[in-house]
Design a protein around this motif. Structure first.
Motif, PDB file in Angstrom:
ATOM      1  N   GLY A  51       0.758  -1.261  -0.038  1.00 56.58           N
ATOM      2  CA  GLY A  51      -0.077   0.038   0.038  1.00 56.58           C
ATOM      3  C   GLY A  51       0.605   1.225  -0.165  1.00 56.58           C
ATOM      4  O   GLY A  51       2.008   1.114   0.210  1.00 56.58           O
ATOM      5  N   ARG A  52       0.409   2.125  -0.167  1.00 54.15           N
ATOM      6  CA  ARG A  52       0.997   3.689  -0.274  1.00 54.15           C
ATOM      7  C   ARG A  52       1.576   4.139   1.015  1.00 54.15           C
ATOM      8  O   ARG A  52       2.814   4.541   1.037  1.00 54.15           O
ATOM      9  N   LYS A  53       0.656   3.559   2.175  1.00 54.79           N
ATOM     10  CA  LYS A  53       1.436   4.047   3.455  1.00 54.79           C
ATOM     11  C   LYS A  53       2.937   3.279   3.769  1.00 54.79           C
ATOM     12  O   LYS A  53       3.835   3.725   4.322  1.00 54.79           O
ATOM     13  N   LYS A  54       2.759   1.927   3.241  1.00 50.10           N
ATOM     14  CA  LYS A  54       4.114   1.197   3.481  1.00 50.10           C
ATOM     15  C   LYS A  54       5.067   1.732   2.688  1.00 50.10           C
ATOM     16  O   LYS A  54       6.282   1.560   3.215  1.00 50.10           O
ATOM     17  N   LEU A  55       4.952   1.820   1.290  1.00 50.22           N
ATOM     18  CA  LEU A  55       5.888   2.379   0.629  1.00 50.22           C
ATOM     19  C   LEU A  55       6.520   3.711   1.204  1.00 50.22           C
ATOM     20  O   LEU A  55       7.711   3.914   1.222  1.00 50.22           O
ATOM     21  N   GLU A  56       5.420   4.477   1.730  1.00 53.65           N
ATOM     22  CA  GLU A  56       6.100   5.719   2.272  1.00 53.65           C
ATOM     23  C   GLU A  56       7.022   5.407   3.478  1.00 53.65           C
ATOM     24  O   GLU A  56       7.870   6.151   3.855  1.00 53.65           O
ATOM     25  N   LYS A  57       6.468   4.638   4.372  1.00 53.84           N
ATOM     26  CA  LYS A  57       7.168   4.137   5.504  1.00 53.84           C
ATOM     27  C   LYS A  57       8.528   3.535   5.120  1.00 53.84           C
ATOM     28  O   LYS A  57       9.477   4.296   5.741  1.00 53.84           O
ATOM     29  N   ARG A  58       8.648   2.942   4.211  1.00 52.95           N
ATOM     30  CA  ARG A  58       9.816   2.257   3.519  1.00 52.95           C
ATOM     31  C   ARG A  58      10.804   3.242   3.244  1.00 52.95           C
ATOM     32  O   ARG A  58      12.015   3.300   3.464  1.00 52.95           O
ATOM     33  N   MET A  59      10.246   4.487   2.581  1.00 55.25           N
ATOM     34  CA  MET A  59      11.139   5.377   1.946  1.00 55.25           C
ATOM     35  C   MET A  59      11.647   6.185   3.061  1.00 55.25           C
ATOM     36  O   MET A  59      12.774   6.698   3.166  1.00 55.25           O
TER      37      MET A  59
END
Length: 137
Positions: A51-59
């Motif tokens: 999801g978008r939030k997981k991608l943002e968290k990883r970034m």
């Protein structure tokens, strides 16, 4: 997105040659845990993605790691560690007392700080050269 997991693993064999250690790497080249690698394989198999939030968290996590790694290689703007190392070298003791009755004086630290700044080339003086003297001298 089909290329997400392709070629992103390292294969190492033991000395005996009977065991194989697969180490999966993420898009930044960092080793992934078994859970992260399994998730990536599941995403790839099912044709979905995080999801978008997981991608943002990883970034954010990657950016934080980069910031910490960069900060670890550089000293503080005041070059405090190199200053304290110089004071320690001058006092010829394996330790520094930073607070209390036996603490080193601020003037000693200031003089060593100016010396460290000059050595690092970060000290800027206008016009005539200024010399900092301490009361301890």
């Amino acid at each position: 997105n089909d290329l997400k997991g392709s070629g992103m693993h390292l294969r190492e064999e033991d000395e005996a040659g009977d065991r194989v250690n697969l180490q999966y790497l993420d898009e930044y080249g960092r080793p992934m845990t078994a859970k992260e690698a399994f998730r990536r394989q599941c995403y790839n198999f099912h044709g979905k993605g995080p999801g978008r939030k997981k991608l943002e968290k990883r970034m954010r996590k990657y950016a934080e790691e980069q910031r910490i790694a960069k900060a670890a290689t550089n000293d503080t703007p005041l070059a405090m560690m190199s200053t304290l190392e110089k004071v320690q070298h001058k006092t010829q003791e394996p330790y520094l007392v930073l607070s209390g009755t036996n603490a080193i004086g601020q003037d000693v630290i200031a003089a060593a700080g100016v010396e460290a700044a000059r050595a690092a080339g970060t000290l800027k003086t206008k016009g005539s050269k200024r010399k900092i003297t301490s009361d301890a001298e």
